[in-house]
Design an enzyme around this catalytic site. Structure first.
Site, PDB file in Angstrom:
ATOM      1  N   ASP A   1       1.228   2.234   8.545  1.00 13.87           N
ATOM      2  CA  ASP A   1       0.065   1.474   8.087  1.00 13.87           C
ATOM      3  C   ASP A   1       0.449   0.196   7.345  1.00 13.87           C
ATOM      4  O   ASP A   1       0.492   0.144   6.124  1.00 13.87           O
ATOM      5  CB  ASP A   1      -0.875   2.314   7.223  1.00 13.87           C
ATOM      6  CG  ASP A   1      -2.262   1.675   7.169  1.00 13.87           C
ATOM      7  OD1 ASP A   1      -2.367   0.468   7.489  1.00 13.87           O
ATOM      8  OD2 ASP A   1      -3.227   2.359   6.817  1.00 13.87           O
TER       9      ASP A   1
ATOM     10  N   ASN B   1       0.857   7.249   3.275  1.00 10.69           N
ATOM     11  CA  ASN B   1       1.351   6.287   4.259  1.00 10.69           C
ATOM     12  C   ASN B   1       2.812   6.513   4.632  1.00 10.69           C
ATOM     13  O   ASN B   1       3.450   5.654   5.221  1.00 10.69           O
ATOM     14  CB  ASN B   1       1.174   4.853   3.735  1.00 10.69           C
ATOM     15  CG  ASN B   1      -0.269   4.398   3.837  1.00 10.69           C
ATOM     16  OD1 ASN B   1      -1.057   5.005   4.538  1.00 10.69           O
ATOM     17  ND2 ASN B   1      -0.604   3.331   3.123  1.00 10.69           N
TER      18      ASN B   1
ATOM     19  N   THR C   1      -4.249   0.770  -3.231  1.00 13.90           N
ATOM     20  CA  THR C   1      -4.939   2.027  -3.516  1.00 13.90           C
ATOM     21  C   THR C   1      -5.048   2.148  -5.031  1.00 13.90           C
ATOM     22  O   THR C   1      -4.053   1.925  -5.722  1.00 13.90           O
ATOM     23  CB  THR C   1      -4.149   3.191  -2.897  1.00 13.90           C
ATOM     24  OG1 THR C   1      -4.165   3.036  -1.478  1.00 13.90           O
ATOM     25  CG2 THR C   1      -4.752   4.533  -3.267  1.00 13.90           C
TER      26      THR C   1
ATOM     27  N   ASP D   1       0.822  -1.218   0.000  1.00 11.54           N
ATOM     28  CA  ASP D   1       0.000   0.000   0.000  1.00 11.54           C
ATOM     29  C   ASP D   1       0.851   1.262   0.000  1.00 11.54           C
ATOM     30  O   ASP D   1       0.580   2.217   0.731  1.00 11.54           O
ATOM     31  CB  ASP D   1      -0.990   0.006   1.164  1.00 11.54           C
ATOM     32  CG  ASP D   1      -2.200   0.903   0.890  1.00 11.54           C
ATOM     33  OD1 ASP D   1      -2.387   1.309  -0.277  1.00 11.54           O
ATOM     34  OD2 ASP D   1      -2.950   1.204   1.833  1.00 11.54           O
TER      35      ASP D   1
ATOM     36  N   LYS E   1       2.109   4.766  -0.874  1.00  8.42           N
ATOM     37  CA  LYS E   1       1.537   6.027  -1.377  1.00  8.42           C
ATOM     38  C   LYS E   1       1.950   7.119  -0.407  1.00  8.42           C
ATOM     39  O   LYS E   1       2.293   6.837   0.750  1.00  8.42           O
ATOM     40  CB  LYS E   1       0.008   5.939  -1.482  1.00  8.42           C
ATOM     41  CG  LYS E   1      -0.694   5.549  -0.190  1.00  8.42           C
ATOM     42  CD  LYS E   1      -2.213   5.579  -0.346  1.00  8.42           C
ATOM     43  CE  LYS E   1      -2.921   4.939   0.827  1.00  8.42           C
ATOM     44  NZ  LYS E   1      -4.374   4.982   0.720  1.00  8.42           N
TER      45      LYS E   1
END
Lengths: 406, 406
Positions: A234, A221, A252, A216, A218
């Site tokens: 996260d 995070n 995402t 994840d 991005k």
């Protein structure tokens, strides 16, 4: 210090502590033999450990980080800690089934008052309703294993009570890279390189030392700590994959790799794809694949045709093209040499990877802070809605075993 | 140093870093220039922050920027590093103007589908549902989904399984809402006959009252389809779809669709890994390496009578026979010297050297092969010689003293 020592030896009855009277029923793992006194002492010990974790905070080498989690000072499951041991100061972020709070030890001793944490609280009932039990278990277990890495949020401890799970993390007062990026519209090459390089070190460690895919990546995070270095946070989708591919779609939309969309099985290579998207977003201000209709985003991703601003430097373009390669057998980072091939890419020319790992390179943004508990770099969030579903006895019977690691 | 205010200490260390980078001869002039530049940068950033905070409600960071300004296109750039960074500012502003300017700048939510686990799938003998269709229906469905990127890459077996799983859903009257904007979505639909109107309410969900559906944005008739995002993960429906007459739909749910894709990918990977284990040249591959090669194998089909490799040609790829039969011929002999069946491999010496093919292989029936080129193999794992040397102790000792081997 002398005062502390004396206080620690006071009979427990003299300490102003609300835990004394609470019945043992909210202890998820009651031990028959322990007296209230013993439990109290263990709990005080756990609180001391938590308050002093930073004294042991040194960047560990990848092999030191990888040591058996049970040997570490941080990342342990604590049996007696409770939410009441912390004052919840302010919400730092929210998700569909979790909320992260700035927290400090309740009734903290003078020297501990500046010691703050990010406390992630997950409601068991929501975790179950949203089918995230497996992901939450992965999150805790991966965080325990990686605790101590210089650019990954440190799980200081985890614990649980009747209806919630708690992950106690170090607090990163700089806020999200996302906020800086959106405000600046885009980063220059120097800034992008610095942040990208720290992320490369994280991915190298996760993939090659731990066999973990993060899944994840991005700007939302990635946080900036007090010294201007990154912390990846996260780990809700992180998974130990080792040499087996995995299939559950998660991530995402703008950052999903083509093999995730097509469900042909994916592994750590998805992080290198997302890393290419991240570098692009740093430099351009928005990711390469976008449409109002998410299906059109996925169609673009699977086609894999990246458009570059005409003036993007050839090195940056070559790096992104290497990472955002649909064919995983040709994707930079996944080919022979792994992360090393990314580190040796000309775009990272001049990076002193060893100095970077040991945090000896100054970051381009050093947050200006009034103190360790300053929250000005975080946005405001709505208060928690009232009237949650209860975690019933029936649910507890069925699910609590799944949360035993906490 | 520890008693200094942190931002002052940051300034000093940034200065030191810049100093060490340039090693100037005139120390004082260098420091004076440095601080002059910093002051300009900080004032410019302050002005920018004020401008932004008036348009942006979210609280944002006050930062200082030791060294260069981390933001590529802020006004301070031109003020501060007019010479150094002018071209960079030009670079990144004008070319991006052609990119969609309506990009959503908010935090992006993670998405996740149901957990899919192929190992448990083996035990419960899951088979996709099969719903009978006429030949006409079958070919209409095939045409209907042919333009959809999720269906386009499916091979014949997958396509048959997916089309077979589509279930007929009669819509008995007009004005029936098949999907409602804002609701959770689990199904994808293809229109067999009839007609549907599509409505979008700008609020994101159906409201009560006569105009609750919002405005009509389109119509879909036979051969059309809608709701494909539900094949990815559970997201709120983006529109409402209402029948305008008695109609018939075909419906496919996400778990069935993704499980068909997963099971066929999983079986193919395990089959390839099994085949690879039989190749003597590759016996020392670790499971991780084998899974990487399996992932990179490309499927090809040849009709009967095709010469797959030709005696005397330079070999560039190796092949595993996935289905069908093939025969081996040598020059000067009428009869085949060998026969290959499912699981047999040939041409593997091409991975090792550039010697001409020692024989020809011709398909006897229609065949399906999995193939990988020498370049593909080396890209993933390096030269095959190195891999062979691993389980040959005599060569291993040579390797340990060979300064070029690594």
């Amino acid at each position: 210090m002398a005062a502390t020592a004396i206080k620690n030896h006071l009979p427990s009855a003299l300490l102003p502590h609300h835990r004394e009277s609470s019945p043992p029923k909210d202890d998820p793992k009651p031990l028959q033999k322990q007296s209230t006194q013993e439990i109290h002492e263990e709990r005080e010990q756990e609180k001391r450990l938590v308050s002093q974790w930073e004294d042991h905070k040194l960047a560990l080498s990848p092999s030191q980080v990888s040591q058996a989690p049970s040997q570490k000072q941080v990342g342990q499951s604590q049996r007696h800690l409770r939410c009441e041991d912390f004052d919840l100061v302010k919400t730092l972020g929210t998700g569909t089934f979790a909320r992260v709070w700035l927290a400090r030890l309740a009734n903290a001793k003078r020297e501990d008052r500046d010691k703050v944490f990010a406390l992630k609280i997950l409601r068991k009932v929501d975790v179950i309703r949203l089918k995230q039990v497996e992901h939450v278990r992965n999150e805790r277990n991966v965080l325990a294993v990686v605790a101590g890495h210089p650019f990954i949020t440190t799980m200081v401890a985890s614990f649980q009570d009747q209806d919630s799970l708690y992950i106690l993390l170090d607090y990163c007062p700089g806020g999200e890279v996302f906020s800086y990026l959106r405000r600046a519209r885009r980063f220059n090459e120097h800034t992008s390189q610095f942040y990208a390089a720290e992320i490369v070190l994280v991915l190298e460690f996760l993939h090659e030392h731990e066999g973990v895919a993060y899944r994840d990546l991005k700007p939302e995070n990635i946080l900036i700590d007090a010294e201007g270095h990154l912390k990846l946070v996260d780990f809700g989708f992180a998974k130990k994959v080792d040499d087996r591919e995995t299939y559950t779609l998660c991530g995402t939309p703008e950052y999903l790799a083509p093999e995730v969309i097509r469900n042909t099985g994916h592994g750590c290579a998805v992080d290198w794809w997302a890393f290419g998207i991240l570098v692009y977003e740093f430099l351009v201000g928005q990711p390469p694949f976008w449409d109002q209709n998410p299906m059109k985003i996925y169609e673009q991703i699977v086609a894999g045709h990246v458009r570059y601003p005409s003036a993007m430097s050839p090195d940056a373009r070559s790096l992104i093209a290497g990472l955002c390669t649909v064919d995983v057998s040709k994707r930079l980072g996944n080919i022979k040499g792994g992360a090393k091939t990314v580190k040796q890419h000309p775009w990272f020319k001049g990076t002193d990877w060893d100095a970077l790992y040991h945090r000896r390179v100054q970051g381009p943004i050093v947050p200006h802070l009034r103190g360790p508990a300053d929250t000005r770099n975080f946005d405001e969030y709505d208060p928690e809605p009232e009237g949650r579903e209860p975690y019933t006895e029936e649910l507890r019977q069925r699910w609590d075993a799944s949360f035993a690691d906490f | 140093m520890s008693d200094l205010p942190s931002d002052f200490a940051n300034e000093l260390s940034a200065l030191t870093r810049e100093y060490l980078r340039s090693l100037p001869t005139d120390h004082l002039q260098f420091c004076a220039n440095y601080f002059q530049k910093r002051l300009q940068s900080q004032r410019a950033e302050f002005v920018l922050a004020q401008q932004l905070s008036s348009t942006n409600a979210g609280a944002m960071a006050t930062t200082n920027f030791p060294g260069s300004n981390p933001f590529g296109s802020s006004p301070s750039n031109t003020a501060m590093h007019a010479l150094q960074e002018e071209d960079e500012t030009d670079q990144m502003t004008s070319p991006t103007a052609s990119f969609p300017s309506n990009y959503n700048l908010n935090r992006r939510t993670s998405v996740s589908a149901e957990s899919l686990n192929p190992t448990s799938a083996q035990n419960d003998n899951w088979a996709p549902p099969f719903h009978q269709k006429t030949a006409d229906q079958w070919s209409r469905l095939k045409t209907a989904v042919s333009g959809n990127f999720l269906f386009a890459p499916l091979d014949d077996d997958q396509s048959t399984a997916v089309l077979g799983a589509l279930q007929e859903k009669p819509i008995p009257a007009k004005d029936i809402k098949v999907i409602s904007q804002g609701d959770v979505g689990d199904f994808f639909y293809v229109v067999e006959n009839g007609s549907f109107d599509i409505y979008v309410n700008p609020s994101g969900k159906i409201a009560s009252g006569p105009d609750g559906l919002g405005s009509k944005v389109g119509n879909v008739g036979p051969g059309g389809s809608f709701g494909e995002l539900a094949l990815m993960y559970n997201a709120p429906r983006a529109a409402t779809v209402v029948s305008t007459e008695r109609s018939t739909l075909w419906a496919l749910d996400r778990v069935t669709f993704r499980r068909i894709l997963m099971d066929s990918a999983f079986q193919r990977r395990r089959m390839y890994e099994g085949f690879l284990e039989e190749v003597p040249l590759l016996t020392s591959l670790t499971p991780y390496e084998r899974s990487k090669i399996a992932d990179a194998l490309e499927t090809r089909r040849y009709p009967a009578g095709t010469t797959i490799i030709k005696e005397g040609d330079v070999g560039e790829a190796f092949f595993i026979l996935e289905s069908g039969d093939a025969e081996v011929f040598k020059r000067g002999t009428e009869q085949p010297v060998n026969r290959y069946k499912k699981g047999d491999y040939f041409g593997e010496l091409a991975l090792l050297n550039d010697k001409p093919r020692a024989a020809s292989v011709v398909s006897k029936t229609e065949v399906k092969v999995a193939t990988l080129g020498k370049d593909g193999f080396q890209r993933l794992l390096g030269p095959v010689e190195g891999i062979m040397r691993r389980n040959d102790p005599s060569k291993a000792s040579v390797e340990s003293v060979d300064p070029l081997a690594s």
